[in-house]
Design a protein around this motif. Structure first.
Motif, PDB file in Angstrom:
ATOM      1  N   ASN A 159       0.832  -1.209   0.000  1.00 52.25           N
ATOM      2  CA  ASN A 159       0.000   0.000   0.000  1.00 52.25           C
ATOM      3  C   ASN A 159       0.865   1.257   0.000  1.00 52.25           C
ATOM      4  OD1 ASN A 159      -2.647  -1.226   2.253  1.00 52.25           O
ATOM      5  ND2 ASN A 159      -2.137  -1.794   0.157  1.00 52.25           N
ATOM      6  N   ILE A 160       1.939   1.221   0.809  1.00 56.91           N
ATOM      7  CA  ILE A 160       2.845   2.368   0.857  1.00 56.91           C
ATOM      8  C   ILE A 160       3.578   2.524  -0.475  1.00 56.91           C
ATOM      9  CG2 ILE A 160       4.978   3.232   1.927  1.00 56.91           C
ATOM     10  CD1 ILE A 160       3.955   1.964   4.560  1.00 56.91           C
ATOM     11  N   GLY A 161       4.010   1.412  -1.057  1.00 58.71           N
ATOM     12  CA  GLY A 161       4.744   1.473  -2.316  1.00 58.71           C
ATOM     13  C   GLY A 161       3.955   2.091  -3.445  1.00 58.71           C
ATOM     14  N   THR A 162       2.644   1.869  -3.465  1.00 56.85           N
ATOM     15  CA  THR A 162       1.814   2.388  -4.551  1.00 56.85           C
ATOM     16  C   THR A 162       0.916   3.540  -4.121  1.00 56.85           C
ATOM     17  OG1 THR A 162       0.124   0.708  -4.092  1.00 56.85           O
ATOM     18  CG2 THR A 162       1.776   0.180  -5.764  1.00 56.85           C
ATOM     19  N   ALA A 163       1.028   3.984  -2.864  1.00 56.58           N
ATOM     20  CA  ALA A 163       0.160   5.053  -2.341  1.00 56.58           C
ATOM     21  C   ALA A 163      -1.309   4.697  -2.572  1.00 56.58           C
ATOM     22  CB  ALA A 163       0.500   6.396  -2.970  1.00 56.58           C
ATOM     23  N   SER A 164      -1.700   3.517  -2.121  1.00 55.53           N
ATOM     24  CA  SER A 164      -3.025   2.973  -2.416  1.00 55.53           C
ATOM     25  C   SER A 164      -4.152   3.858  -1.897  1.00 55.53           C
ATOM     26  CB  SER A 164      -3.166   1.585  -1.778  1.00 55.53           C
ATOM     27  OG  SER A 164      -2.240   0.693  -2.321  1.00 55.53           O
ATOM     28  N   GLY A 165      -5.306   3.688  -2.531  1.00 56.89           N
ATOM     29  CA  GLY A 165      -6.509   4.390  -2.107  1.00 56.89           C
ATOM     30  C   GLY A 165      -7.569   3.403  -1.651  1.00 56.89           C
ATOM     31  N   TYR A 178      -1.599   8.877   5.921  1.00 55.03           N
ATOM     32  CA  TYR A 178      -1.535   8.131   7.181  1.00 55.03           C
ATOM     33  C   TYR A 178      -0.141   7.597   7.511  1.00 55.03           C
ATOM     34  CZ  TYR A 178      -6.475   8.715   6.940  1.00 55.03           C
ATOM     35  OH  TYR A 178      -7.708   9.301   6.874  1.00 55.03           O
ATOM     36  N   VAL A 179       0.833   7.885   6.673  1.00 54.97           N
ATOM     37  CA  VAL A 179       2.194   7.430   6.933  1.00 54.97           C
ATOM     38  C   VAL A 179       2.968   8.575   7.586  1.00 54.97           C
ATOM     39  CG1 VAL A 179       4.295   6.453   5.968  1.00 54.97           C
ATOM     40  CG2 VAL A 179       2.079   5.881   4.958  1.00 54.97           C
ATOM     41  N   LEU A 180       3.258   8.415   8.880  1.00 55.70           N
ATOM     42  CA  LEU A 180       3.966   9.450   9.624  1.00 55.70           C
ATOM     43  C   LEU A 180       5.477   9.276   9.564  1.00 55.70           C
ATOM     44  CD1 LEU A 180       1.779   9.614  12.865  1.00 55.70           C
ATOM     45  CD2 LEU A 180       1.683  11.129  10.884  1.00 55.70           C
ATOM     46  N   GLY A 181       5.930   8.041   9.567  1.00 58.56           N
ATOM     47  CA  GLY A 181       7.369   7.784   9.563  1.00 58.56           C
ATOM     48  C   GLY A 181       7.677   6.406   9.031  1.00 58.56           C
ATOM     49  N   LEU A 182       8.904   6.222   8.579  1.00 60.45           N
ATOM     50  CA  LEU A 182       9.323   4.957   7.991  1.00 60.45           C
ATOM     51  C   LEU A 182      10.731   4.606   8.436  1.00 60.45           C
ATOM     52  CD1 LEU A 182       8.204   5.567   4.284  1.00 60.45           C
ATOM     53  CD2 LEU A 182       7.059   4.066   5.925  1.00 60.45           C
ATOM     54  N   ASP A 183      11.007   3.319   8.553  1.00 54.98           N
ATOM     55  CA  ASP A 183      12.368   2.805   8.557  1.00 54.98           C
ATOM     56  C   ASP A 183      12.601   2.182   7.188  1.00 54.98           C
ATOM     57  OD1 ASP A 183      12.785   3.596  11.124  1.00 54.98           O
ATOM     58  OD2 ASP A 183      12.808   1.586  12.003  1.00 54.98           O
ATOM     59  N   VAL A 184      13.669   2.586   6.538  1.00 52.75           N
ATOM     60  CA  VAL A 184      13.930   2.180   5.158  1.00 52.75           C
ATOM     61  C   VAL A 184      15.352   1.658   5.038  1.00 52.75           C
ATOM     62  CG1 VAL A 184      13.986   2.924   2.749  1.00 52.75           C
ATOM     63  CG2 VAL A 184      12.349   3.967   4.328  1.00 52.75           C
ATOM     64  N   VAL A 185      15.503   0.481   4.441  1.00 53.34           N
ATOM     65  CA  VAL A 185      16.826  -0.033   4.107  1.00 53.34           C
ATOM     66  C   VAL A 185      17.180   0.478   2.717  1.00 53.34           C
ATOM     67  CG1 VAL A 185      18.218  -2.085   3.650  1.00 53.34           C
ATOM     68  CG2 VAL A 185      16.597  -2.069   5.565  1.00 53.34           C
ATOM     69  N   LEU A 186      18.274   1.199   2.627  1.00 51.96           N
ATOM     70  CA  LEU A 186      18.690   1.781   1.349  1.00 51.96           C
ATOM     71  C   LEU A 186      19.377   0.742   0.472  1.00 51.96           C
ATOM     72  CD1 LEU A 186      20.004   5.194   2.683  1.00 51.96           C
ATOM     73  CD2 LEU A 186      17.757   4.681   1.716  1.00 51.96           C
ATOM     74  N   SER A 193      15.896   6.237   9.075  1.00 54.24           N
ATOM     75  CA  SER A 193      14.572   6.518   9.627  1.00 54.24           C
ATOM     76  C   SER A 193      14.110   7.881   9.143  1.00 54.24           C
ATOM     77  CB  SER A 193      14.606   6.498  11.153  1.00 54.24           C
ATOM     78  OG  SER A 193      14.902   5.201  11.631  1.00 54.24           O
ATOM     79  N   THR A 194      12.838   7.968   8.778  1.00 57.51           N
ATOM     80  CA  THR A 194      12.264   9.239   8.328  1.00 57.51           C
ATOM     81  C   THR A 194      11.025   9.535   9.165  1.00 57.51           C
ATOM     82  OG1 THR A 194      10.643   8.401   6.729  1.00 57.51           O
ATOM     83  CG2 THR A 194      12.919   8.576   5.980  1.00 57.51           C
ATOM     84  N   GLY A 195      10.647  10.807   9.178  1.00 49.87           N
ATOM     85  CA  GLY A 195       9.376  11.176   9.784  1.00 49.87           C
ATOM     86  C   GLY A 195       9.401  11.206  11.293  1.00 49.87           C
ATOM     87  N   ARG A 196       8.261  10.812  11.898  1.00 47.80           N
ATOM     88  CA  ARG A 196       8.059  11.087  13.313  1.00 47.80           C
ATOM     89  C   ARG A 196       6.960  10.208  13.885  1.00 47.80           C
ATOM     90  NH1 ARG A 196       4.975  13.910   9.947  1.00 47.80           N
ATOM     91  NH2 ARG A 196       2.869  14.447  10.641  1.00 47.80           N
ATOM     92  N   ARG A 223       9.597  -0.817   8.249  1.00 47.04           N
ATOM     93  CA  ARG A 223       8.749  -0.480   9.381  1.00 47.04           C
ATOM     94  C   ARG A 223       8.021   0.803   9.048  1.00 47.04           C
ATOM     95  NH1 ARG A 223       9.653   2.141  15.172  1.00 47.04           N
ATOM     96  NH2 ARG A 223      10.748   3.601  13.842  1.00 47.04           N
ATOM     97  N   ALA A 224       6.773   0.914   9.503  1.00 53.03           N
ATOM     98  CA  ALA A 224       5.992   2.112   9.234  1.00 53.03           C
ATOM     99  C   ALA A 224       5.260   2.557  10.487  1.00 53.03           C
ATOM    100  CB  ALA A 224       4.988   1.853   8.112  1.00 53.03           C
ATOM    101  N   ILE A 225       5.259   3.864  10.719  1.00 49.77           N
ATOM    102  CA  ILE A 225       4.446   4.473  11.768  1.00 49.77           C
ATOM    103  C   ILE A 225       3.221   5.067  11.088  1.00 49.77           C
ATOM    104  CG2 ILE A 225       4.368   6.177  13.619  1.00 49.77           C
ATOM    105  CD1 ILE A 225       7.473   6.091  13.600  1.00 49.77           C
ATOM    106  N   LEU A 226       2.057   4.568  11.447  1.00 50.75           N
ATOM    107  CA  LEU A 226       0.821   4.937  10.764  1.00 50.75           C
ATOM    108  C   LEU A 226      -0.113   5.705  11.692  1.00 50.75           C
ATOM    109  CD1 LEU A 226       0.117   1.491   9.059  1.00 50.75           C
ATOM    110  CD2 LEU A 226       1.322   3.460   8.075  1.00 50.75           C
ATOM    111  N   ALA A 227      -0.729   6.757  11.162  1.00 46.79           N
ATOM    112  CA  ALA A 227      -1.712   7.524  11.927  1.00 46.79           C
ATOM    113  C   ALA A 227      -3.048   6.782  11.946  1.00 46.79           C
ATOM    114  CB  ALA A 227      -1.885   8.904  11.312  1.00 46.79           C
ATOM    115  N   LEU A 228      -3.732   6.875  13.063  1.00 48.41           N
ATOM    116  CA  LEU A 228      -5.049   6.258  13.221  1.00 48.41           C
ATOM    117  C   LEU A 228      -6.081   7.321  13.572  1.00 48.41           C
ATOM    118  CD1 LEU A 228      -3.934   3.230  15.449  1.00 48.41           C
ATOM    119  CD2 LEU A 228      -4.210   3.249  12.954  1.00 48.41           C
ATOM    120  N   LYS A 229      -7.330   6.993  13.371  1.00 50.16           N
ATOM    121  CA  LYS A 229      -8.440   7.868  13.735  1.00 50.16           C
ATOM    122  C   LYS A 229      -9.374   7.133  14.684  1.00 50.16           C
ATOM    123  CE  LYS A 229      -8.541  10.873   9.684  1.00 50.16           C
ATOM    124  NZ  LYS A 229      -8.298  12.091  10.471  1.00 50.16           N
ATOM    125  N   PRO A 230     -10.193   7.885  15.424  1.00 54.25           N
ATOM    126  CA  PRO A 230     -11.223   7.216  16.220  1.00 54.25           C
ATOM    127  C   PRO A 230     -12.189   6.468  15.304  1.00 54.25           C
ATOM    128  CG  PRO A 230     -10.958   9.507  16.884  1.00 54.25           C
ATOM    129  CD  PRO A 230     -10.177   9.333  15.623  1.00 54.25           C
TER     130      PRO A 230
END
Length: 471
Positions: A159-165, A178-186, A193-196, A223-230
């Motif tokens: 989903n992250i790779g294609t920015a799915s809808g 919804y993607v706040l941060g990532l761990d990425v192997v170059l 690590s990116t984001g927050r 690894r991905a840090i994802l935002a959630l909603k109620p």
């Protein structure tokens, strides 16, 4: 076939060089390395039609970040291409293997590492299935909105790779939101690590957003840090039938201009409605030229449906049917959920386009697709996330008929050209992959392509990450 290093050295039939396999096995368990061609061929491609795929040299299924780093260091040292994969549910050939590559399947990295109701985040590995995450956060009263149609199979990494809808994008947006941060192997094996984890943050360039939609061409998300909603209330659905596609598109414009925020606003053209009727016997009238489905998950969804129903009637709806409860809403949504399967049943094979246009030009898009279908004497059904202008013209064809295959591909290209003419984009959520890379250059222009390639070169100077994709 799982091979030890000593076995690999003496297997002359293998396309894997002994050096590559030896090096991989110094940092990977034997069961994580697959070389049997009868097995590796099953990892060669995703679900897209007309996309070439090569024969991978080896398939690796890592379980840890360190194992992914080892694969990338090895690939970088030996100049071996690496194709990252999730569940291979993509529709653009973005996960297709190239000859002699390492297929890096991330499906075994499937842990939900954290769910934090206070910070409203989830921390996950890339192989977590979208539906599994949605159910897990739901137990905490939280909601992960992105819902691709393949959500029971597709992975968060894909989903992250294609920015799915998905169906809910009209209200909640796509994966990128919804993607706040990532761990990425170059490409060289370093971990970045990116984001927050915080709700806000603007430090430096937004590298997190850069990786979302990059189709595995810049790095490997581990690894991905994802935002959630109620979690919102259960939605109620309305179905409105129209005597023309133009009238249905007029209703979409009235709804959006009126300030309404539906949780779902989906359109099916007459070809799709009839295909669904033929397959599932939904009982939709034969006179239906377009079906519009609207849903609200607000505190008073019945009132919202009544207001939208009135707008549909003003636009010329021949019938408006609001659901009284959740069970009835689910029944109304069955037609939409059955649409792609129904269209595939028309001829046995489909090409699913993914053109997004401004909502105000949605009617022109439908009319243009109908002209293209008549010109090429093909059945082309359109389903659309109408609320955000994302159309999925679906070309039905006989894969055993060479002439029909040619006409299908030509019509597919003409539909993309039509989308650009209408001020749209060649892909709203499926990605570019192999299928649309020639069209990406047309959309971006020469300067845009030059800058995209410069970004690619900065992250992957050897060009080993998912080569042959995007441009």
């Amino acid at each position: 076939m799982i091979m030890s290093r000593s076995e690999a050295r003496h297997n002359d039939a293998s396309v894997v060089t002994g050096d590559l396999l030896d090096r991989l096995l110094t940092g990977l368990p034997a069961e994580a390395v697959l070389t049997d061609p009868d097995v590796t061929v099953s990892y060669a491609n995703d679900m897209a039609s007309f996309c070439p795929a090569g024969a991978p040299a080896v398939v690796v299924l890592p379980r840890t970040v360190e194992e992914v780093q080892h694969v990338m260091r090895t690939a970088s040292e030996l100049r071996v291409p690496v194709v990252p994969q999730g569940a291979r549910t993509g529709l653009s050939g973005g996960a297709n293997a190239s000859d002699g590559c390492i297929v890096l399947s991330l499906t075994k990295m499937d842990r939900i590492l954290e769910i934090n109701p206070v910070d409203r985040i989830a921390v996950v590995e890339p192989g977590v299935v979208n539906a599994a995450l949605s159910r897990a956060v739901g137990e905490h009263g939280l909601y992960y909105p992105p819902d691709p149609s393949s959500w029971e199979m597709c992975t968060i990494g894909g989903n992250i790779g294609t920015a799915s809808g998905g169906l809910c994008c009209v209200k909640y947006g796509v994966t990128a939101e919804y993607v706040l941060g990532l761990d990425v192997v170059l490409a060289d094996g370093r971990l970045m690590s990116t984001g927050r984890r915080t709700a806000k943050g603007v430090a430096g360039y937004d590298l997190t957003r850069l990786f979302v939609g990059s189709e595995g061409s810049l790095g490997i998300v581990v690894r991905a840090i994802l935002a959630l909603k109620p979690q919102p209330p259960q939605q109620l659905v309305l179905a409105a039938e129209f005597a023309s596609g133009a009238a249905a598109c007029d209703a979409v414009c009235r709804i959006m201009a009126g300030g309404h925020v539906p949780s779902l606003l989906e359109l099916m053209d007459r070809t799709t409605v009839r295909a669904v009727n033929d397959l599932a016997h939904m009982g939709l009238p034969d006179t239906t030229e377009a079906l519009l489905l609207a849903a609200f998950d607000t505190a008073d969804p019945a009132a919202d449906l009544a207001a939208v129903g009135a707008l549909c009637e003003a636009a010329g709806a021949t019938q408006v049917v609001p659901a009284d409860d959740f069970a009835e809403s689910e029944l109304l949504l069955q037609a939409r959920r059955s649409s792609l399967v129904a269209l595939e049943a028309v001829k046995g094979a489909t090409m699913i386009d993914d053109v997004c246009v401004p909502r105000s030009r949605l009617a022109e898009m439908l009319e243009g697709v109908e002209r293209i279908a008549d010109k090429h004497q093909l059945t082309i059904g359109v389903v659309a996330h109408a609320g955000d202008g994302n159309t999925h013209p679906t070309v039905c064809f006989d894969a055993q008929d060479p002439d029909e295959c040619r006409r299908a591909r030509e019509s597919f290209d003409e539909i993309m050209g039509l989308g650009l003419e209408l001020g749209g984009t060649i892909t709203g959520e499926h990605g570019v992959g192999v299928l649309k890379k020639e069209w990406l250059a047309r959309e971006l222009g020469p300067v845009g392509v030059e800058m995209q390639r410069a970004v690619k070169a900065a992250f992957d100077p050897l060009g080993i990450l998912n080569p042959g994709k995007l441009f």
